[in-house]
Design an enzyme around this catalytic site. Structure first.
Site, PDB file in Angstrom:
ATOM      1  N   ASN A 219     111.938 -32.467  31.970  1.00  0.00           N
ATOM      2  CA  ASN A 219     110.733 -31.733  31.566  1.00  0.00           C
ATOM      3  C   ASN A 219     110.648 -30.515  32.492  1.00  0.00           C
ATOM      4  O   ASN A 219     109.849 -30.457  33.418  1.00  0.00           O
ATOM      5  CB  ASN A 219     109.488 -32.610  31.688  1.00  0.00           C
ATOM      6  CG  ASN A 219     109.504 -33.752  30.688  1.00  0.00           C
ATOM      7  OD1 ASN A 219     109.876 -33.572  29.535  1.00  0.00           O
ATOM      8  ND2 ASN A 219     109.108 -34.937  31.124  1.00  0.00           N
ATOM      9  N   GLU A 300     108.863 -35.138  22.861  1.00  0.00           N
ATOM     10  CA  GLU A 300     107.651 -35.306  23.667  1.00  0.00           C
ATOM     11  C   GLU A 300     106.984 -33.967  23.975  1.00  0.00           C
ATOM     12  O   GLU A 300     106.512 -33.719  25.081  1.00  0.00           O
ATOM     13  CB  GLU A 300     107.970 -36.051  24.971  1.00  0.00           C
ATOM     14  CG  GLU A 300     108.498 -37.448  24.722  1.00  0.00           C
ATOM     15  CD  GLU A 300     108.718 -38.235  26.008  1.00  0.00           C
ATOM     16  OE1 GLU A 300     108.338 -39.419  26.038  1.00  0.00           O
ATOM     17  OE2 GLU A 300     109.259 -37.669  26.971  1.00  0.00           O
ATOM     18  N   ARG A 345     110.260 -45.448  15.246  1.00  0.00           N
ATOM     19  CA  ARG A 345     110.713 -44.530  16.302  1.00  0.00           C
ATOM     20  C   ARG A 345     112.162 -44.784  16.687  1.00  0.00           C
ATOM     21  O   ARG A 345     112.903 -43.858  17.029  1.00  0.00           O
ATOM     22  CB  ARG A 345     109.803 -44.670  17.516  1.00  0.00           C
ATOM     23  CG  ARG A 345     110.310 -43.951  18.757  1.00  0.00           C
ATOM     24  CD  ARG A 345     109.325 -44.058  19.898  1.00  0.00           C
ATOM     25  NE  ARG A 345     109.944 -43.766  21.187  1.00  0.00           N
ATOM     26  CZ  ARG A 345     109.303 -43.821  22.349  1.00  0.00           C
ATOM     27  NH1 ARG A 345     108.012 -44.137  22.380  1.00  0.00           N
ATOM     28  NH2 ARG A 345     109.929 -43.553  23.478  1.00  0.00           N
ATOM     29  N   ASP A 374     113.134 -46.664  24.885  1.00  0.00           N
ATOM     30  CA  ASP A 374     112.900 -45.929  26.126  1.00  0.00           C
ATOM     31  C   ASP A 374     113.008 -46.822  27.347  1.00  0.00           C
ATOM     32  O   ASP A 374     111.991 -47.213  27.920  1.00  0.00           O
ATOM     33  CB  ASP A 374     111.521 -45.266  26.090  1.00  0.00           C
ATOM     34  CG  ASP A 374     111.277 -44.317  27.258  1.00  0.00           C
ATOM     35  OD1 ASP A 374     112.250 -43.953  27.930  1.00  0.00           O
ATOM     36  OD2 ASP A 374     110.116 -43.941  27.489  1.00  0.00           O
ATOM     37  N   GLU A 402     110.903 -47.578  35.634  1.00  0.00           N
ATOM     38  CA  GLU A 402     109.652 -47.182  34.988  1.00  0.00           C
ATOM     39  C   GLU A 402     108.979 -48.347  34.270  1.00  0.00           C
ATOM     40  O   GLU A 402     107.766 -48.474  34.281  1.00  0.00           O
ATOM     41  CB  GLU A 402     109.961 -46.058  34.005  1.00  0.00           C
ATOM     42  CG  GLU A 402     108.782 -45.577  33.187  1.00  0.00           C
ATOM     43  CD  GLU A 402     109.193 -44.496  32.205  1.00  0.00           C
ATOM     44  OE1 GLU A 402     108.347 -44.119  31.381  1.00  0.00           O
ATOM     45  OE2 GLU A 402     110.353 -44.025  32.255  1.00  0.00           O
ATOM     46  N   TRP A 552     102.856 -44.418  20.042  1.00  0.00           N
ATOM     47  CA  TRP A 552     102.356 -44.507  21.410  1.00  0.00           C
ATOM     48  C   TRP A 552     101.652 -45.848  21.669  1.00  0.00           C
ATOM     49  O   TRP A 552     101.342 -46.164  22.817  1.00  0.00           O
ATOM     50  CB  TRP A 552     101.370 -43.374  21.683  1.00  0.00           C
ATOM     51  CG  TRP A 552     102.001 -42.021  21.821  1.00  0.00           C
ATOM     52  CD1 TRP A 552     103.320 -41.724  21.965  1.00  0.00           C
ATOM     53  CD2 TRP A 552     101.308 -40.766  21.835  1.00  0.00           C
ATOM     54  NE1 TRP A 552     103.510 -40.374  22.062  1.00  0.00           N
ATOM     55  CE2 TRP A 552     102.286 -39.748  21.993  1.00  0.00           C
ATOM     56  CE3 TRP A 552      99.966 -40.390  21.729  1.00  0.00           C
ATOM     57  CZ2 TRP A 552     101.966 -38.397  22.048  1.00  0.00           C
ATOM     58  CZ3 TRP A 552      99.634 -39.040  21.785  1.00  0.00           C
ATOM     59  CH2 TRP A 552     100.625 -38.052  21.940  1.00  0.00           C
TER      60      TRP A 552
END
Length: 710
Positions: A219, A300, A345, A374, A402, A552
């Site tokens: 990002n 994203e 997704r 993810d 994460e 989400w």
């Protein structure tokens, strides 16, 4: 650097315990016991190095440092061969080198015990000084681990060309999904101040064969491509170069607009292409061996070529043309998902990229996450592996955890990496493993790669805990050789990190090898996924259903109701199974042939569906939650038994983190059961305790300052 020295693990003349803070990672070079030290000294009487390059100097200094730490004696440099010497040589430096280096490439090495000029020596041979450095680290790994140094006959070369860390580090010093403190890149004081930690970072990576690092977050900010930041990256490149490590940069697609006012970022606009060519020329002038660009686009909210009705290949190829004259590459991430693909997704990356197979330039490699969602505690292998035979694909693993307890849960990732690499895509028949896809052997690709999202931060122990260091280590070792076993790697790491004493090694390795499966059990058993707290991904939140985009919301992934649970990805549902090779798709279509570890990933099943154990799905789900919590309690017991053998500082930290893990595993178990029981309306199986609180209590928990959220 303050070196951590001997511990109470293998006492010498007196059991003196020294505090260790984890800074030295697996390069502690702790003092060997008397018999092992004597044997080591006999095999390292001197170093004979043919050459004086910066890389060769690092190799000889590392050998001196290691031997001095393990034996207390200084290893001299010698111009002549003597009994027991370590001889480092390349064919170029020593034409009469008695070891063949054919097939070792530019990074591989051979280590041989042999007689040269009538003297027994150990020869470390390679085609380059970087290869000699890798060979020196291998010899030191054997020495640290207490392995025999007699009769060595080793040849090793990496199976994958690009072996990179991806740092999700931001220019303001924070790290997205980082759980080990701030970024180690001191952008504010670079390029003038280059602290010693950068060289120690390079040492650690070179010791496990990592040969590249992407310095900044995918990002990305456009500022990373400005002259001041290019100079900062160049300063790091200068430090890393002698260790065989190149630097790369993540780029923002709209950088030409943000930095120089272009009206568009359309990859087919000549002005845009010219801007990127000029930028590449500028970077390579400062960093002649710059590796290339990593790109996150149209994912994203990040901008990309699709904003201009262009394809990912259009974008990647434009950048590839800019760096190709300099030998650079483009790594284009396939992590894409958007609200306009509402049915599943997990299908979007395949949908976007499969039609582009064969349309990428020859210096583009598509970077694919290990699973299609993810970085979950467990996912089936990504369907793109094996589906793009004309395109080089590189693996993206997450080393930072994460979704796996972040920095405090002991969840060794070696088994996860191994599980994915060994998965069979059946793309070219049985044996078409993911490892063969990414090492190029399945389709004959020469551009090959693997990336790990780094778990490194400014914490003194680098990774947020001692055991998190094992994940960095395991990634590097498997990146070099995908055929290694996670257990063998855990054994190596334990010997170098704690002790080669079997009383330490066996219990620690046993803990490690079951720890990731335990986390799957208390977080996402039987193929559940993405039920974590939203945003920060800390803790359980399977009830969340009110976020704007369906994908989400955790309820999107488990679809639990009174009748059953799971995501139907068969033809009756999203047909995601159709993205796999026919043999795999057929297996996954039937719940009876689907591996139970992935059952609810591919099937929505009734609560009374019978598992192979004979349990109903409901009872089996509860038993998995209970088993995960129980395993953490067992790790606590095992670790407590190791107190006499581990230095106080590292013992206390791990003890505290296991306490946190047990508490949070119980929380995961209780909150998940409270929610799914409210949906299923079923009683708990005999022997399983009710959650400590009601569902409303778990829903009320809030974590606005959870670490690692960007």
């Amino acid at each position: 650097m303050i070196a951590a020295t001997g511990t109470a693990l293998t006492p010498l003349s007196a059991p003196v315990a020294r505090a260790e803070d984890g800074y030295d990672l697996w390069l502690r070079y702790a003092r060997a016991d008397a018999p092992r030290g004597a044997g080591l000294a006999a095999h390292a009487t001197a170093i004979v190095a043919a050459g004086t390059s910066p890389t060769l100097t690092i190799a000889t200094q590392e050998l001196q440092r290691g031997v001095a730490g393990m034996t207390g004696t200084t290893l001299p440099l010698s111009a002549t061969i003597q009994q027991g010497a370590l001889l480092l040589a390349t064919p170029a430096s020593t034409p009469s080198l008695p070891v063949k280096t054919d097939g070792l490439g530019s990074e591989g090495y051979a280590i041989r015990s042999m007689t040269v000029d009538g003297k027994a020596v150990t020869v470390i041979a390679a085609n380059s000084d970087v290869g000699l450095l890798h060979g020196a680290y291998h010899w030191l790994r054997l020495a640290q681990s207490g392995e025999s140094l007699d009769h060595l006959d080793i040849s090793s070369a990496p199976k994958i060309g690009l072996r990179l860390l991806n740092h999700w580090d931001n220019l303001n010093g924070t790290v997205e999904r980082g759980y080990a403190g701030e970024s180690i890149w001191d952008w504010w004081r670079l390029p003038d101040w280059k602290g010693p930690r950068y060289a120690d970072y390079a040492r650690a990576n070179a010791s496990i064969g990592i040969n590249g690092t992407v310095l900044n977050n995918v990002n990305a900010r456009s500022d990373s491509l400005t002259a001041p930041y290019i100079a900062k990256a160049a300063a790091l490149a200068d430090i890393f170069r002698p260790y065989g490590i190149k630097v790369y940069l993540s780029v923002k697609w709209t950088a030409p607009m943000e930095l120089d006012g272009l009206k568009t970022a359309d990859p087919l606009d000549p002005a845009v292409a010219a801007w990127w060519k000029a930028k590449a020329d500028e970077i390579y002038k400062a960093i002649p061996d710059f590796g290339g660009f990593l790109v996150k686009a149209n994912s994203e909210g990040q901008p990309g070529p699709q904003d201009y009705n262009r394809t990912h290949a259009d974008g990647a190829n434009m950048l590839a043309a800019a760096v190709k004259p300099h030998g650079g590459i483009v790594m284009w991430r396939a992590f894409v998902y958007a609200h306009d693909n509402p049915d599943d997704r997990a299908k979007q990356a395949y949908t976007d990229f499969k039609p582009l197979d064969g349309k990428f330039a020859d210096n583009v490699i598509v970077q694919v996450k290990n699973g299609a969602i993810d970085f979950q505690p467990r996912e089936p292998f990504h369907p793109l592996f094996g589906a793009m035979p004309k395109t080089p694909l590189m693996m993206e693993f997450q080393i930072t955890k994460e979704y796996l307890g972040q920095s405090t849960h002991l969840t060794y990732l070696g088994p996860l990496f191994e599980e994915v690499l060994d998965a069979d895509t059946f793309a070219n028949g049985r044996g078409s493993t993911v490892a063969k896809v990414i090492d190029g052997s399945l389709e004959g690709h020469r551009l090959t790669g693997i990336a790990g999202v780094a778990n490194i931060g400014a914490n003194r122990d680098w990774s947020g805990s001692i055991f998190n260091q094992a994940d960095w280590y395991a990634f590097g070792r498997l990146a070099w050789d995908t055929s290694l076993s996670a257990e063998g790697i855990a054994r190596e790491w334990t010997k170098m990190t704690f002790s080669s004493d079997p009383k330490v090694v066996q219990p620690v390795v046993t803990m490690m090898m079951g720890s990731r499966e335990a986390a799957v059990d208390y977080m996402t058993p039987l193929g559940l996924a993405h039920v974590m707290g939203t945003g920060h991904h800390y803790g359980p939140a399977p009830w969340v259903s009110d976020l704007a985009r369906p994908e989400w919301n955790p309820v999107y992934y488990h679809k639990a109701d009174v009748n059953g649970i799971g995501f139907d990805r068969t033809k009756r549902g999203s047909d995601a199974v159709g993205q796999y090779a026919p043999v795999v798709a057929k297996m996954l279509t039937d719940p009876r042939t689907t591996p139970e570890r992935d059952l609810l990933w591919f099937h929505h099943l009734p609560w009374d569906y019978r598992l192979k154990s004979g349990d109903t799905l409901w009872d089996g789900l509860i038993h998995h939650y209970d088993g995960g919590v129980r395993y953490v309690a067992d790790m606590q017991t095992t670790w407590a038994s190791l107190k006499p053998y581990v230095d106080a500082e590292r013992f206390a930290e791990t003890e505290a983190f296991l306490t946190i893990q047990h508490r949070e595993a119980q929380w995961w178990r209780d909150a998940s059961i409270a929610y799914f029981q409210s949906v299923s309306k079923r009683p708990l199986p005999a022997g399983s305790a009710a959650p400590a609180h009601d569902l409303d209590w778990y829903k009320a928990q809030s974590f606005p300052y959870a670490p690692g959220h960007n």
